[in-house]
Write a protein that holds these residues in place. Structure first.
Motif, PDB file in Angstrom:
ATOM      1  N   ASP A 263       6.561  -1.961  21.973  1.00 38.25           N
ATOM      2  CA  ASP A 263       5.853  -3.043  22.763  1.00 38.25           C
ATOM      3  C   ASP A 263       4.600  -2.783  23.463  1.00 38.25           C
ATOM      4  OD1 ASP A 263       8.338  -2.747  25.191  1.00 38.25           O
ATOM      5  OD2 ASP A 263       6.508  -1.977  25.415  1.00 38.25           O
ATOM      6  N   SER A 264       4.006  -3.917  24.065  1.00 32.36           N
ATOM      7  CA  SER A 264       2.758  -3.697  24.762  1.00 32.36           C
ATOM      8  C   SER A 264       2.660  -2.554  25.780  1.00 32.36           C
ATOM      9  CB  SER A 264       2.097  -4.730  25.469  1.00 32.36           C
ATOM     10  OG  SER A 264       3.207  -5.291  26.270  1.00 32.36           O
ATOM     11  N   LYS A 265       3.857  -1.998  26.191  1.00 37.24           N
ATOM     12  CA  LYS A 265       3.818  -1.131  27.304  1.00 37.24           C
ATOM     13  C   LYS A 265       4.326   0.062  26.843  1.00 37.24           C
ATOM     14  CE  LYS A 265       6.433   0.049  31.694  1.00 37.24           C
ATOM     15  NZ  LYS A 265       8.008  -0.385  32.376  1.00 37.24           N
ATOM     16  N   ASN A 266       5.311   0.233  25.748  1.00 36.66           N
ATOM     17  CA  ASN A 266       5.754   1.319  25.111  1.00 36.66           C
ATOM     18  C   ASN A 266       5.654   1.134  23.583  1.00 36.66           C
ATOM     19  OD1 ASN A 266       6.911   2.796  27.513  1.00 36.66           O
ATOM     20  ND2 ASN A 266       8.242   0.779  27.437  1.00 36.66           N
ATOM     21  N   PRO A 267       4.426   1.514  22.975  1.00 35.51           N
ATOM     22  CA  PRO A 267       4.119   1.102  21.550  1.00 35.51           C
ATOM     23  C   PRO A 267       5.310   2.055  20.646  1.00 35.51           C
ATOM     24  CG  PRO A 267       2.428   1.725  22.880  1.00 35.51           C
ATOM     25  CD  PRO A 267       3.347   2.129  23.852  1.00 35.51           C
ATOM     26  N   ASN A 268       5.778   2.810  21.210  1.00 37.86           N
ATOM     27  CA  ASN A 268       6.894   3.594  20.301  1.00 37.86           C
ATOM     28  C   ASN A 268       8.172   3.379  20.738  1.00 37.86           C
ATOM     29  OD1 ASN A 268       4.914   5.049  18.570  1.00 37.86           O
ATOM     30  ND2 ASN A 268       4.485   6.431  20.144  1.00 37.86           N
TER      31      ASN A 268
END
Ligand code: P6P
Length: 346
Positions: A263-268
């Motif tokens: 997601d935008s905070k944790n791309p992985n």
């Protein structure tokens, strides 16, 4: 006549079937022994004052639970003496654990999450152990990270233990998925789910919808599709325990899809490739399902470090494939999009 097949009997039969491909029966048996002891500790955690947190954090900065450390120690103490391993990696240990010089080294590596979901343990929510076994690729000597950092497709075995209403040991060596239920009256894991197959379409979906605003448009559109009342077979229902093994096990048997996307905070995303995504991907593919980052097959990913995280979408094959379609479509400029493919879900 109902046959009684124990875990060890099944391992031996698998070894005979595998032939020269490898003898890790005693390694799998050792994991089974650790699972029995962890079961005892989990079942008594509330009485043994071993609930709660240890005064430590793991390599990810996550507060370690006392049971995390106990499970990690138990697994190391049961698998290392088997003499089948050249290196071990664990969610609870920063680097690889080399095999002590006074213990024979073997041709395999083991990566595990000793007690996944342990933050739930204080509230009596199911937790689990996840493991992955590879054959070493270096010729000899102490195992190296290279022996651990192998694509999931090359696993020789993978499995999990779910400490739920009963304890189950589920594993595959690449010829189907087999589930064993612990019979506490005899202290044996007994074959209860031979040749597990997951349905092609999901009846439920599992994801933390509190992250919705951070998801990509493709993921948001796909989850909305799963909930659509005109979805083929009806809208999916939501089931999310927040304990990966519990969510995975239910979805595997009943038909579901699990999503922990980037997601935008944790791309992985949040989940680790080596000892969470890859072993469960191996199992779900063996059961007829599919496992992807949304863009790439989990089992094809070449790991670059022990605790690498990956986005994870896994479960019923048709639904995971549809998620990938939604992601591709959302990432294609509107002008370049063709007519929407007839959704699998309608
Ligand atoms: P969230 C448990 O901490 C865990 O590692 C997995 O077992 C579970 O699927 C996931 O994290 C839950 O994460 O962010 O939804 O609480």
């Amino acid at each position: 006549m109902m046959h009684i097949t124990t875990l060890e009997q099944h391992f031996l039969a698998e070894h005979r079937r595998l032939g020269a491909r490898g003898n890790f029966t005693s390694l799998l048996t050792a994991i089974g022994v650790a699972a029995k002891v962890i079961t005892r500790e989990v079942r008594r955690a509330g009485l043994n004052a071993i609930l709660g947190t240890a005064d430590s954090q793991n390599t990810h900065g996550e507060t370690q639970q006392k049971l995390d450390l106990l499970a990690n120690d138990l697994l190391c103490r049961t698998v290392i003496p088997t003499g089948h391993l050249c290196a071990v990696a664990s969610e609870e240990m920063e680097g690889l654990l080399p095999i002590p010089d006074d213990v024979p080294r073997g041709p395999y590596t083991l990566a595990f999450d000793p007690l996944d979901g342990s933050s739930n343990i204080d509230y009596n929510v199911s937790v689990g152990t996840i493991f992955s076994i590879h054959r070493r690729i270096t010729p000899e000597g102490p195992g190296t990270e290279a022996d651990l950092l192998q694509r999931g497709a090359t696993q020789v075995a993978a499995g999990y233990v779910v400490y739920g209403s009963s304890t189950m040991f589920v594993y595959s060596t690449g010829a189907g998925v087999f589930g064993f239920t612990l019979d506490p009256t005899i202290g044996e894991f007994v074959l209860s789910h031979p040749n597990i197959r997951t349905p092609p379409r999901a009846r439920m979906y599992s994801t933390n919808e509190a992250n919705r605003d951070r998801w990509s448009p493709g993921i948001r559109d796909f989850v909305d599709e799963l909930r659509s009342p005109i979805r083929n077979g009806g809208a999916c229902t939501s089931r999310y325990v927040g304990s990966l093994v519990a969510d995975f096990h239910r979805n595997l048997l009943a038909g579901g899809i699990f999503l922990y996307p980037g997601d935008s905070k944790n791309p992985n995303g949040k989940l680790r490739l080596l000892y969470e995504a890859a072993p469960l991907a191996f199992l779900v593919e063996q059961a007829g399902g599919r496992a992807s980052t949304g863009c790439e097959r989990i089992l094809d990913i070449q790991p670059t470090h022990l605790h690498q995280r990956v986005p994870l979408i896994l479960g019923c094959a048709d639904d995971v494939a549809e998620a990938e379609q939604f992601i591709r479509r959302a990432e294609t400029p509107a002008a370049a999009r063709g007519p929407r493919a007839p959704s699998l879900s309608r």
